[in-house]
Design a protein around this motif. Structure first.
Motif, PDB file in Angstrom:
ATOM      1  N   GLY A   1      46.551  43.867  44.476  1.00 53.75           N
ATOM      2  CA  GLY A   1      45.398  44.754  45.870  1.00 53.75           C
ATOM      3  C   GLY A   1      44.423  45.797  44.395  1.00 53.75           C
ATOM      4  N   ALA A   2      43.309  46.057  45.094  1.00 52.47           N
ATOM      5  CA  ALA A   2      42.808  47.041  43.759  1.00 52.47           C
ATOM      6  C   ALA A   2      41.920  46.575  42.781  1.00 52.47           C
ATOM      7  N   LYS A   3      41.769  44.925  42.373  1.00 53.44           N
ATOM      8  CA  LYS A   3      41.089  44.516  41.638  1.00 53.44           C
ATOM      9  C   LYS A   3      40.216  44.287  41.614  1.00 53.44           C
ATOM     10  N   SER A   4      39.089  44.450  42.827  1.00 50.33           N
ATOM     11  CA  SER A   4      37.589  44.011  43.024  1.00 50.33           C
ATOM     12  C   SER A   4      36.103  45.076  42.348  1.00 50.33           C
ATOM     13  N   ALA A   5      36.735  46.368  42.301  1.00 50.62           N
ATOM     14  CA  ALA A   5      35.445  47.307  42.328  1.00 50.62           C
ATOM     15  C   ALA A   5      36.232  48.593  42.212  1.00 50.62           C
ATOM     16  N   PRO A   6      35.764  49.561  41.854  1.00 49.32           N
ATOM     17  CA  PRO A   6      36.251  51.052  41.731  1.00 49.32           C
ATOM     18  C   PRO A   6      36.069  51.666  43.010  1.00 49.32           C
ATOM     19  N   LEU A   7      36.665  52.627  43.779  1.00 53.51           N
ATOM     20  CA  LEU A   7      36.693  53.520  45.174  1.00 53.51           C
ATOM     21  C   LEU A   7      37.172  52.315  45.986  1.00 53.51           C
TER      22      LEU A   7
ATOM     23  N   ILE B   1      45.412  42.109  53.174  1.00 51.79           N
ATOM     24  CA  ILE B   1      43.799  42.371  51.757  1.00 51.79           C
ATOM     25  C   ILE B   1      44.368  41.275  50.429  1.00 51.79           C
ATOM     26  N   TRP B   2      43.246  40.775  50.177  1.00 50.74           N
ATOM     27  CA  TRP B   2      42.916  39.521  49.048  1.00 50.74           C
ATOM     28  C   TRP B   2      43.292  39.355  48.144  1.00 50.74           C
ATOM     29  N   ASP B   3      44.103  38.867  47.433  1.00 54.28           N
ATOM     30  CA  ASP B   3      44.129  38.112  46.193  1.00 54.28           C
ATOM     31  C   ASP B   3      45.240  37.407  46.182  1.00 54.28           C
ATOM     32  N   PRO B   4      43.674  36.571  45.551  1.00 55.09           N
ATOM     33  CA  PRO B   4      44.354  34.832  45.827  1.00 55.09           C
ATOM     34  C   PRO B   4      45.660  34.549  44.505  1.00 55.09           C
ATOM     35  N   ILE B   5      45.227  35.210  43.836  1.00 47.85           N
ATOM     36  CA  ILE B   5      46.276  36.063  42.131  1.00 47.85           C
ATOM     37  C   ILE B   5      48.173  36.432  43.072  1.00 47.85           C
ATOM     38  N   ALA B   6      47.619  36.457  43.759  1.00 44.37           N
ATOM     39  CA  ALA B   6      49.209  37.212  44.185  1.00 44.37           C
ATOM     40  C   ALA B   6      50.036  36.009  45.037  1.00 44.37           C
ATOM     41  N   VAL B   7      48.816  35.422  45.933  1.00 41.42           N
ATOM     42  CA  VAL B   7      49.206  34.545  46.753  1.00 41.42           C
ATOM     43  C   VAL B   7      49.507  33.272  45.783  1.00 41.42           C
ATOM     44  N   GLN B   8      48.928  32.844  45.453  1.00 40.65           N
ATOM     45  CA  GLN B   8      49.728  31.887  43.895  1.00 40.65           C
ATOM     46  C   GLN B   8      50.798  32.747  43.464  1.00 40.65           C
ATOM     47  N   LEU B   9      51.549  33.384  42.717  1.00 39.01           N
ATOM     48  CA  LEU B   9      51.977  34.608  42.623  1.00 39.01           C
ATOM     49  C   LEU B   9      53.727  33.770  43.777  1.00 39.01           C
ATOM     50  N   CYS B  10      53.300  34.235  44.941  1.00 41.52           N
ATOM     51  CA  CYS B  10      54.436  33.911  46.458  1.00 41.52           C
ATOM     52  C   CYS B  10      54.153  32.762  46.301  1.00 41.52           C
TER      53      CYS B  10
ATOM     54  N   ASP C   1      36.838  49.080  54.731  1.00 44.46           N
ATOM     55  CA  ASP C   1      36.788  47.663  53.555  1.00 44.46           C
ATOM     56  C   ASP C   1      36.765  46.791  54.151  1.00 44.46           C
ATOM     57  N   ASN C   2      35.778  46.114  54.693  1.00 43.58           N
ATOM     58  CA  ASN C   2      35.341  45.004  55.698  1.00 43.58           C
ATOM     59  C   ASN C   2      34.803  43.545  54.779  1.00 43.58           C
ATOM     60  N   PRO C   3      35.397  42.611  54.963  1.00 39.51           N
ATOM     61  CA  PRO C   3      34.677  41.470  54.276  1.00 39.51           C
ATOM     62  C   PRO C   3      33.802  40.731  54.859  1.00 39.51           C
ATOM     63  N   GLY C   4      33.772  41.347  56.254  1.00 45.53           N
ATOM     64  CA  GLY C   4      32.225  41.075  57.507  1.00 45.53           C
ATOM     65  C   GLY C   4      30.718  42.053  56.492  1.00 45.53           C
ATOM     66  N   GLY C   5      31.644  42.821  56.173  1.00 44.82           N
ATOM     67  CA  GLY C   5      30.212  43.096  55.676  1.00 44.82           C
ATOM     68  C   GLY C   5      30.063  43.290  53.809  1.00 44.82           C
ATOM     69  N   GLY C   6      30.614  42.293  53.212  1.00 46.41           N
ATOM     70  CA  GLY C   6      30.984  41.875  51.894  1.00 46.41           C
ATOM     71  C   GLY C   6      31.405  42.585  50.899  1.00 46.41           C
ATOM     72  N   THR C   7      32.411  43.577  51.470  1.00 45.20           N
ATOM     73  CA  THR C   7      33.513  43.815  50.563  1.00 45.20           C
ATOM     74  C   THR C   7      34.743  43.167  50.084  1.00 45.20           C
ATOM     75  N   ALA C   8      35.290  42.918  49.111  1.00 44.47           N
ATOM     76  CA  ALA C   8      36.337  42.120  49.611  1.00 44.47           C
ATOM     77  C   ALA C   8      37.776  42.108  50.274  1.00 44.47           C
ATOM     78  N   GLY C   9      37.688  43.285  50.519  1.00 43.90           N
ATOM     79  CA  GLY C   9      38.749  43.306  51.524  1.00 43.90           C
ATOM     80  C   GLY C   9      40.299  43.515  50.767  1.00 43.90           C
ATOM     81  N   ASP C  10      39.970  44.211  49.342  1.00 46.93           N
ATOM     82  CA  ASP C  10      41.945  44.214  48.769  1.00 46.93           C
ATOM     83  C   ASP C  10      41.899  46.146  48.577  1.00 46.93           C
ATOM     84  N   ALA C  11      40.455  46.683  49.189  1.00 46.28           N
ATOM     85  CA  ALA C  11      41.770  48.367  48.919  1.00 46.28           C
ATOM     86  C   ALA C  11      42.786  48.546  49.684  1.00 46.28           C
ATOM     87  N   THR C  12      43.174  49.900  48.521  1.00 41.77           N
ATOM     88  CA  THR C  12      44.791  49.881  48.616  1.00 41.77           C
ATOM     89  C   THR C  12      44.733  50.993  49.495  1.00 41.77           C
TER      90      THR C  12
END
Length: 501
Positions: free
Chosen positions: A362-368, A339-348, A309-320
């Protein structure tokens, strides 16, 4: 110095790494969020693929040459670049080059694994258009990331490439220095660089922090020092998440007008890599074993790399997946970055520091990538401009929020999580200190990176564990659902060289 000694050199950069399986589209705003510098506005420090610009300033100042700077852009890896972003950034550079003409050389900072909507080879497209503008006699060269695609179109358009040798990429400034040394020696007539390449016909991952790749890189350096005809040696690792026809491992050898010698060396080194196929990757374990091992360690911090789950490889970085396992096994003394989650950051941000609130993240971007985490949390630290370092580079990951997970009684359970807005892999412990976490005081540090973290985290880690959890990234080239990668390449076939017999 006479007027005829003065050279005019154009330099620019356009770079990202495209995971063609990622659903995250890169637009112009994504480049600007990561890094964008207008002509002349590049900072003194390099940002990975833009290193030829600040290094070129020093070289040209020393030589008394004129450096014409174009724009420089870098986006953190994700999915396809939008057609508008690609064409816009490309045409900026081409317009700037036309205005700079005549020039004696064009020096570019590229990544080499960009794929755009409507263009499968943006770097080849850029280089070919540059060559059309400057003609056949002007020097054209570039620095590349080794996780790139060495296409025939690029090789035909450029005089030579120099790639980073190290993974983690600790040497991007040093390789830019090497690139410019070749430029100077070529323009001053001391060398006639000829580029030879070899196709290793394989897909693999090559961390240089361990054997067998460590010794291989050392031999590359040795060849450059001991063979008078060899000017530069680069290994193009390839990028397995880029589903393009010319993806795969290649060798580059640049010689001083000795093409046959370069071809022989490139083939020999390429066959060495092929002989060690499947032996380069770091040993890994699943999330259950990795969390158990981290909890059983007697000393900390244990660095647990959620490697795929490496954003440096193009994933979201939001796996849980790893976080859920840490909670299930009741781990304590844990800091998770990130964990990448701009919406959760806005809420905080809306709630403010010290707020206690329910939060799904978390876990919003893709399956698996696991399931979202639903928890009562405390907002511990907020930062609008959080950033970490990577060598000489500054890497933004904010706005960001540090949250503490709570139990049903409102007590902290011993797991803090950094939520981020700008995707970035975990390069350096400054990721944690930026959010008020002392990494040395933690039992377990969970990071999202395949191997770029190693140089910075190894000195502080009691142990490093590589965890293969879920499948946010296409990490098995034997079974990845490629559509464009050629079929005659290892491990899609056992020995692609036998196909020639």
């Amino acid at each position: 110095m006479t007027a005829t000694d003065t050279k005019r050199i154009f330099v620019a950069a356009m770079a990202t790494e495209t995971n063609t399986f990622s659903p995250i589209v890169i637009d112009r705003l994504a480049f600007e969020a990561s890094f964008y510098a207008a002509p002349g506005a590049h900072p003194a420090t390099a940002t990975l693929c833009t290193a030829p610009i600040p290094v070129g300033r020093k070289v040209c100042a020393d030589k008394g040459w004129t450096l014409i700077e174009g724009s420089a852009s870098w986006a953190d890896p994700a999915g396809l670049v939008s057609g508008a972003a690609h064409v816009g950034l490309r045409d900026e550079i081409l317009t700037q080059l036309k205005a700079a003409m005549p020039v004696d050389a064009v020096v570019l900072g590229l990544h080499g694994a960009m794929v755009a909507q409507g263009c499968i080879d943006p770097e080849g497209d850029l280089l070919a258009r540059v060559r059309d503008i400057v003609g056949p006699d002007v020097l054209v060269c570039a620095e590349l990331d080794p996780h790139s695609h060495l296409t025939a179109k690029r090789v035909a358009a450029a005089d030579f490439f120099v790639a980073f040798k190290e993974f983690p990429h600790t040497d991007f400034v040093d390789r830019a220095v090497d690139l410019w040394a070749l430029v100077v020696d070529t323009l001053e007539g001391r060398i006639k660089p000829v580029m030879s390449t070899y196709d290793c016909r394989m897909i693999d991952v090559f961390p240089t922090s361990r054997e067998p790749m460590r010794s291989f890189v050392d031999r590359m350096f040795a060849l450059e020092k001991t063979d008078a005809q060899v000017l530069s040696v680069s290994a193009i690792h390839g990028f397995m998440a880029g589903d393009v026809p010319e993806m795969g491992t290649k060798m580059i050898v640049i010689t001083d007008d000795a093409a046959a010698h370069g071809e022989a060396i490139a083939e020999r080194l390429g066959q060495e890599l092929f002989a060690n196929r499947g032996k380069h990757m770091m040993p890994s374990m699943d999330e259950h074993a990795a969390v158990r091992a981290a909890m059983d360690a007697t000393d900390g911090p244990v660095v647990l790399s959620d490697m795929w789950d490496n954003p440096g490889g193009g994933t979201a970085g939001d796996a849980t997946v790893v976080l859920k396992e840490l909670i299930a096994q009741k781990a304590t003394g844990v800091a998770v970055g990130t964990i990448w989650d701009p919406i959760a950051v806005q809420l905080c941000m809306a709630a403010g520091e010290g707020a206690v609130m329910p939060l799904r993240f978390g876990a919003k971007s893709a399956p698996l990538t696991g399931d979202p985490v639903d928890a009562m949390i405390k907002v511990v630290t907020l930062s609008e401009t959080a950033e970490m370092v990577f060598g000489e580079s500054v890497v933004p990951f904010g706005p960001a929020a540090r949250i503490a997970l709570l139990d049903t009684d409102g007590n902290e359970i011993g797991i803090d999580v950094i939520l981020n807005t700008v995707r970035a892999q975990s390069y350096d412990p400054s990721l944690f200190t930026a959010m008020g976490i002392d990494p040395l005081a933690q039992k377990i540090l969970v990071i999202k990176s395949t191997n770029h973290f190693y140089a910075a985290f190894a000195p502080i880690a009691s142990e490093i564990l590589y965890c293969s959890a879920g499948k946010p990234y296409p990490n098995d080239p034997a079974t990845n659902p490629y559509r464009f990668v050629r079929p005659d390449i290892w491990p899609r076939v056992e020995n692609p060289f036998m196909q020639d017999d």
